[in-house]
Design an enzyme around this catalytic site. Structure first.
Site, PDB file in Angstrom:
ATOM      1  N   SER A 114       0.806  -1.220   0.000  1.00 22.74           N
ATOM      2  CA  SER A 114       0.000   0.000   0.000  1.00 22.74           C
ATOM      3  C   SER A 114       0.835   1.263   0.000  1.00 22.74           C
ATOM      4  O   SER A 114       0.417   2.289  -0.515  1.00 22.74           O
ATOM      5  CB  SER A 114      -0.917   0.024   1.239  1.00 22.74           C
ATOM      6  N   CYS A 115       2.042   1.224   0.562  1.00 23.87           N
ATOM      7  CA  CYS A 115       2.762   2.485   0.749  1.00 23.87           C
ATOM      8  C   CYS A 115       3.672   2.832  -0.409  1.00 23.87           C
ATOM      9  O   CYS A 115       4.000   3.992  -0.612  1.00 23.87           O
ATOM     10  CB  CYS A 115       3.580   2.457   2.039  1.00 23.87           C
ATOM     11  N   GLY A 116       4.123   1.858  -1.185  1.00 25.04           N
ATOM     12  CA  GLY A 116       4.986   2.186  -2.310  1.00 25.04           C
ATOM     13  C   GLY A 116       6.362   2.605  -1.856  1.00 25.04           C
ATOM     14  O   GLY A 116       6.898   2.112  -0.874  1.00 25.04           O
TER      15      GLY A 116
END
Length: 282
Positions: A114-116
């Site tokens: 989700s955070c990349g």
């Protein structure tokens, strides 16, 4: 090797009726990316297109910019005690003479689905590091009507989403609206890396005549990946972040958000949108 989907037995409750049944879930497994044999990053991803994912990741980090700079990409033995290959560790070996930048101190070595790319918050760094600056030679110019048709084309091509409902998608379209490539992954940034990595191995970088469409929001890391690949237009069905808008304005990227039906918001680079009507003040 890990599969794209897995089956699990669930209890299903519908209108008071309780049944048991198997359900199809999207697979999520860790992928460790090594560079010349040294651990670089771990990302949670949907198995498949792992070599493209690793190559695209290195493009977005500014390590490589051409397919000729990669000598090989291979799976290596996993972390199990008996050394069995888990197909969750990829080693990218650069071609002789390719300088490896010191990127390990500039970013977190663990990224989630989700955070990349966490910690890469410098707009100047992206602008000065990209090997493929966003350009207009020849210029890309599209109509709102063309953009409004792209989400349906993306959805029609999402094969795994139809079975799981749990995947992000990223797609490349031509300036005429032709679907060029699509990739799915549990992480939206992984889906983009797979697109860019495939373009790298096919010697198609920079993607200067392409439109990148993502199924979710437009975060800074997605705008960064578009800029690093020379993509002139990033379109998202959901909202962009403030930093993504700043990066788009700084780099010349066209950024469109909230693309739903005939409605959309243009946050930067409106010169690539053919607006037939006079723009009024709201």
């Amino acid at each position: 090797m890990g599969r794209v989907t897995e089956r699990r037995r669930i209890i299903r409750i519908r209108d008071g009726a309780v049944t048991t049944r198997p359900d199809t879930l999207v697979a999520e497994e860790p992928l460790e990316i090594r560079l010349n044999g040294k651990p670089l990053a771990i990302t949670m991803r949907t198995p498949g297109d792992d070599f493209a994912l690793a190559a695209g990741f290195l493009v977005s980090e500014g390590v490589i910019g051409e397919g000729s700079e990669v000598q090989s990409i291979v799976y290596c033995a996993g972390a199990t005690a008996d050394g069995v290959n888990t197909y969750n560790v990829v080693d990218v070996k650069l071609a002789p003479g390719v300088v490896v930048p010191d990127i390990t101190l500039e970013r977190n070595v663990y990224t989630t689905s989700s955070c990349g790319l966490c910690g890469k918050a410098s707009l100047d760094a992206v602008r000065t590091t990209t090997r493929h600056p966003v350009s207009d030679t020849p210029p890309v110019r599209v109509t709102p009507e063309l953009l409004s048709a792209l989400p349906d084309r993306l959805r029609e091509a999402q094969r795994v989403f139809d079975r799981t409902g749990g995947l992000h998608a990223a797609a490349l379209f031509s300036a005429e609206g032709e679907l060029l490539d699509i990739r799915e992954d549990v992480g939206r940034h992984n889906a983009v890396d797979k697109l860019v990595g495939r373009a790298l191995t096919d010697n198609r970088l920079p993607l200067s005549q392409s439109i990148l469409l993502v199924s979710g929001r437009a975060s800074f890391e997605l705008a960064q990946k578009a800029v690093m690949a020379g993509i002139p237009m990033l379109v998202a069905v959901s909202a962009p972040s403030s930093l993504a808008v700043d990066l788009a304005a700084e780099s010349g990227l066209t950024l469109v958000g909230f693309l739903r039906g005939q409605s959309m918001n243009v946050y930067a680079g409106d010169h690539r949108i053919a607006l037939g009507a006079t723009v009024g003040q709201g």
